[in-house]
Design a protein around this motif. Structure first.
Motif, PDB file in Angstrom:
ATOM      1  N   PHE A  44       0.810  -1.216   0.000  1.00 61.88           N
ATOM      2  CA  PHE A  44       0.000   0.000   0.000  1.00 61.88           C
ATOM      3  C   PHE A  44       0.845   1.268   0.000  1.00 61.88           C
ATOM      4  CE2 PHE A  44      -2.529  -3.333   2.042  1.00 61.88           C
ATOM      5  CZ  PHE A  44      -3.576  -3.377   1.143  1.00 61.88           C
ATOM      6  N   GLY A  45       2.017   1.219  -0.640  1.00 63.40           N
ATOM      7  CA  GLY A  45       2.859   2.393  -0.758  1.00 63.40           C
ATOM      8  C   GLY A  45       4.150   2.263   0.018  1.00 63.40           C
ATOM      9  N   VAL A  46       4.870   3.374   0.133  1.00 62.63           N
ATOM     10  CA  VAL A  46       6.160   3.395   0.813  1.00 62.63           C
ATOM     11  C   VAL A  46       5.931   3.419   2.321  1.00 62.63           C
ATOM     12  CG1 VAL A  46       8.280   4.713   1.152  1.00 62.63           C
ATOM     13  CG2 VAL A  46       7.252   4.553  -1.122  1.00 62.63           C
ATOM     14  N   LYS A  47       6.715   2.596   3.040  1.00 60.58           N
ATOM     15  CA  LYS A  47       6.565   2.511   4.489  1.00 60.58           C
ATOM     16  C   LYS A  47       7.920   2.651   5.162  1.00 60.58           C
ATOM     17  CE  LYS A  47       2.548  -0.463   4.549  1.00 60.58           C
ATOM     18  NZ  LYS A  47       1.938  -1.634   5.165  1.00 60.58           N
ATOM     19  N   VAL A  48       7.900   3.183   6.369  1.00 59.21           N
ATOM     20  CA  VAL A  48       9.062   3.213   7.247  1.00 59.21           C
ATOM     21  C   VAL A  48       8.668   2.437   8.498  1.00 59.21           C
ATOM     22  CG1 VAL A  48      10.605   4.658   8.615  1.00 59.21           C
ATOM     23  CG2 VAL A  48       9.859   5.428   6.351  1.00 59.21           C
ATOM     24  N   GLN A  49       9.444   1.399   8.814  1.00 64.12           N
ATOM     25  CA  GLN A  49       9.160   0.543   9.962  1.00 64.12           C
ATOM     26  C   GLN A  49      10.460   0.190  10.650  1.00 64.12           C
ATOM     27  OE1 GLN A  49       6.211  -0.217  11.017  1.00 64.12           O
ATOM     28  NE2 GLN A  49       4.861  -0.040   9.258  1.00 64.12           N
ATOM     29  N   THR A  50      10.381  -0.368  11.853  1.00 64.84           N
ATOM     30  CA  THR A  50      11.567  -0.888  12.521  1.00 64.84           C
ATOM     31  C   THR A  50      11.935  -2.240  11.917  1.00 64.84           C
ATOM     32  OG1 THR A  50      10.344  -2.047  14.238  1.00 64.84           O
ATOM     33  CG2 THR A  50      10.972   0.247  14.704  1.00 64.84           C
ATOM     34  N   ILE A  51      13.197  -2.594  12.014  1.00 64.92           N
ATOM     35  CA  ILE A  51      13.642  -3.890  11.517  1.00 64.92           C
ATOM     36  C   ILE A  51      12.912  -5.006  12.260  1.00 64.92           C
ATOM     37  CG2 ILE A  51      15.617  -5.484  11.415  1.00 64.92           C
ATOM     38  CD1 ILE A  51      17.373  -3.023  10.868  1.00 64.92           C
ATOM     39  N   SER A  52      12.724  -4.845  13.561  1.00 61.61           N
ATOM     40  CA  SER A  52      12.051  -5.893  14.338  1.00 61.61           C
ATOM     41  C   SER A  52      10.597  -6.070  13.907  1.00 61.61           C
ATOM     42  CB  SER A  52      12.155  -5.631  15.834  1.00 61.61           C
ATOM     43  OG  SER A  52      11.680  -4.349  16.144  1.00 61.61           O
ATOM     44  N   TYR A  53       9.910  -4.988  13.558  1.00 61.21           N
ATOM     45  CA  TYR A  53       8.526  -5.098  13.068  1.00 61.21           C
ATOM     46  C   TYR A  53       8.477  -5.898  11.773  1.00 61.21           C
ATOM     47  CZ  TYR A  53       4.035  -3.964  11.069  1.00 61.21           C
ATOM     48  OH  TYR A  53       2.783  -4.062  10.496  1.00 61.21           O
ATOM     49  N   VAL A  54       9.350  -5.563  10.817  1.00 59.64           N
ATOM     50  CA  VAL A  54       9.351  -6.269   9.528  1.00 59.64           C
ATOM     51  C   VAL A  54       9.747  -7.729   9.732  1.00 59.64           C
ATOM     52  CG1 VAL A  54      10.291  -6.324   7.189  1.00 59.64           C
ATOM     53  CG2 VAL A  54       9.848  -4.121   8.292  1.00 59.64           C
ATOM     54  N   THR A  55      10.703  -7.973  10.619  1.00 62.91           N
ATOM     55  CA  THR A  55      11.130  -9.347  10.901  1.00 62.91           C
ATOM     56  C   THR A  55       9.964 -10.175  11.429  1.00 62.91           C
ATOM     57  OG1 THR A  55      13.395  -8.653  11.333  1.00 62.91           O
ATOM     58  CG2 THR A  55      12.724 -10.769  12.264  1.00 62.91           C
ATOM     59  N   ARG A  56       9.195  -9.618  12.361  1.00 66.56           N
ATOM     60  CA  ARG A  56       8.017 -10.330  12.885  1.00 66.56           C
ATOM     61  C   ARG A  56       6.974 -10.553  11.805  1.00 66.56           C
ATOM     62  NH1 ARG A  56       8.743  -6.805  17.110  1.00 66.56           N
ATOM     63  NH2 ARG A  56       7.020  -5.518  16.414  1.00 66.56           N
ATOM     64  N   SER A  57       6.700  -9.533  11.010  1.00 68.49           N
ATOM     65  CA  SER A  57       5.648  -9.660   9.996  1.00 68.49           C
ATOM     66  C   SER A  57       6.045 -10.589   8.852  1.00 68.49           C
ATOM     67  CB  SER A  57       5.226  -8.290   9.457  1.00 68.49           C
ATOM     68  OG  SER A  57       6.265  -7.697   8.737  1.00 68.49           O
ATOM     69  N   GLU A  58       7.338 -10.672   8.533  1.00 65.89           N
ATOM     70  CA  GLU A  58       7.807 -11.554   7.465  1.00 65.89           C
ATOM     71  C   GLU A  58       8.068 -12.974   7.961  1.00 65.89           C
ATOM     72  OE1 GLU A  58       8.071 -11.060   4.181  1.00 65.89           O
ATOM     73  OE2 GLU A  58       7.153  -9.115   4.520  1.00 65.89           O
ATOM     74  N   GLY A  59       8.276 -13.130   9.251  1.00 62.50           N
ATOM     75  CA  GLY A  59       8.572 -14.445   9.795  1.00 62.50           C
ATOM     76  C   GLY A  59       9.892 -15.006   9.285  1.00 62.50           C
ATOM     77  N   ALA A  60      10.852 -14.131   9.057  1.00 62.33           N
ATOM     78  CA  ALA A  60      12.148 -14.536   8.516  1.00 62.33           C
ATOM     79  C   ALA A  60      13.257 -13.742   9.200  1.00 62.33           C
ATOM     80  CB  ALA A  60      12.182 -14.307   7.012  1.00 62.33           C
ATOM     81  N   VAL A  61      14.459 -14.268   9.162  1.00 61.97           N
ATOM     82  CA  VAL A  61      15.619 -13.607   9.772  1.00 61.97           C
ATOM     83  C   VAL A  61      16.215 -12.611   8.782  1.00 61.97           C
ATOM     84  CG1 VAL A  61      17.928 -13.998  10.721  1.00 61.97           C
ATOM     85  CG2 VAL A  61      16.093 -15.641  11.160  1.00 61.97           C
ATOM     86  N   PRO A  62      16.512 -11.374   9.237  1.00 55.61           N
ATOM     87  CA  PRO A  62      17.099 -10.395   8.316  1.00 55.61           C
ATOM     88  C   PRO A  62      18.576 -10.667   8.040  1.00 55.61           C
ATOM     89  CG  PRO A  62      16.905  -9.439  10.492  1.00 55.61           C
ATOM     90  CD  PRO A  62      16.275 -10.804  10.554  1.00 55.61           C
ATOM     91  N   VAL A  63      19.017 -10.291   6.839  1.00 59.41           N
ATOM     92  CA  VAL A  63      20.422 -10.344   6.447  1.00 59.41           C
ATOM     93  C   VAL A  63      20.796  -8.948   5.989  1.00 59.41           C
ATOM     94  CG1 VAL A  63      22.094 -11.312   4.825  1.00 59.41           C
ATOM     95  CG2 VAL A  63      20.284 -12.757   5.764  1.00 59.41           C
ATOM     96  N   TYR A  64      21.926  -8.448   6.480  1.00 61.60           N
ATOM     97  CA  TYR A  64      22.365  -7.099   6.158  1.00 61.60           C
ATOM     98  C   TYR A  64      23.455  -7.153   5.103  1.00 61.60           C
ATOM     99  CZ  TYR A  64      20.303  -6.826  10.801  1.00 61.60           C
ATOM    100  OH  TYR A  64      19.477  -6.965  11.883  1.00 61.60           O
ATOM    101  N   ARG A  65      23.318  -6.316   4.068  1.00 59.63           N
ATOM    102  CA  ARG A  65      24.305  -6.288   2.990  1.00 59.63           C
ATOM    103  C   ARG A  65      24.713  -4.846   2.695  1.00 59.63           C
ATOM    104  NH1 ARG A  65      24.874 -11.023   0.251  1.00 59.63           N
ATOM    105  NH2 ARG A  65      23.401 -12.645   0.788  1.00 59.63           N
ATOM    106  N   ARG A  66      25.951  -4.690   2.261  1.00 63.51           N
ATOM    107  CA  ARG A  66      26.492  -3.363   1.935  1.00 63.51           C
ATOM    108  C   ARG A  66      27.089  -3.390   0.541  1.00 63.51           C
ATOM    109  NH1 ARG A  66      29.740  -2.080   6.407  1.00 63.51           N
ATOM    110  NH2 ARG A  66      27.762  -1.358   7.229  1.00 63.51           N
ATOM    111  N   TYR A  67      26.769  -2.390  -0.254  1.00 60.22           N
ATOM    112  CA  TYR A  67      27.345  -2.293  -1.590  1.00 60.22           C
ATOM    113  C   TYR A  67      28.838  -2.048  -1.465  1.00 60.22           C
ATOM    114  CZ  TYR A  67      28.214  -0.860  -6.360  1.00 60.22           C
ATOM    115  OH  TYR A  67      28.705  -0.759  -7.627  1.00 60.22           O
ATOM    116  N   SER A  68      29.637  -2.863  -2.144  1.00 56.66           N
ATOM    117  CA  SER A  68      31.083  -2.775  -1.973  1.00 56.66           C
ATOM    118  C   SER A  68      31.854  -2.540  -3.252  1.00 56.66           C
ATOM    119  CB  SER A  68      31.605  -4.070  -1.341  1.00 56.66           C
ATOM    120  OG  SER A  68      31.432  -5.136  -2.244  1.00 56.66           O
ATOM    121  N   GLY A  69      31.168  -2.217  -4.322  1.00 54.16           N
ATOM    122  CA  GLY A  69      31.866  -2.048  -5.592  1.00 54.16           C
ATOM    123  C   GLY A  69      31.528  -0.732  -6.250  1.00 54.16           C
ATOM    124  N   THR A  70      31.942  -0.639  -7.468  1.00 52.43           N
ATOM    125  CA  THR A  70      31.604   0.536  -8.265  1.00 52.43           C
ATOM    126  C   THR A  70      31.119   0.041  -9.612  1.00 52.43           C
ATOM    127  OG1 THR A  70      33.856   0.660  -9.114  1.00 52.43           O
ATOM    128  CG2 THR A  70      33.340   1.982  -7.163  1.00 52.43           C
TER     129      THR A  70
END
Length: 75
Positions: A44-70
């Motif tokens: 329903f559009g763009v949302k801002v939420q806490t990581i813990s909220y999205v983790t609970r609603s998705e029922g999955a463990v988050p993985v953090y990634r960082r862009y490392s190239g050009t």
């Protein structure tokens, strides 16, 4: 899910990608804003939420990634 130029990181910085997956496919992807908040496009559009909220609603463990190239992103 493996994406070149986006290695896993344990410490989040603003702009890092946070992904949640179920099995081999990504279930949800967001961009870290700082302060435990992520921004993402929901059903329903763009949302801002806490990581813990999205983790609970998705029922999955988050993985953090960082862009490392050009240049072009490679999958």
């Amino acid at each position: 899910v493996t994406v070149r130029n986006f290695p896993v990181t344990k410490q989040l910085n603003v702009g890092d990608v946070v992904g949640w997956s179920r099995g081999p496919r990504a279930a949800h992807v967001a961009v870290y804003l700082g302060g435990n908040l992520v921004i993402y496009a929901g059903e329903f559009g763009v949302k801002v939420q806490t990581i813990s909220y999205v983790t609970r609603s998705e029922g999955a463990v988050p993985v953090y990634r960082r862009y490392s190239g050009t240049g072009k992103l490679r999958y």
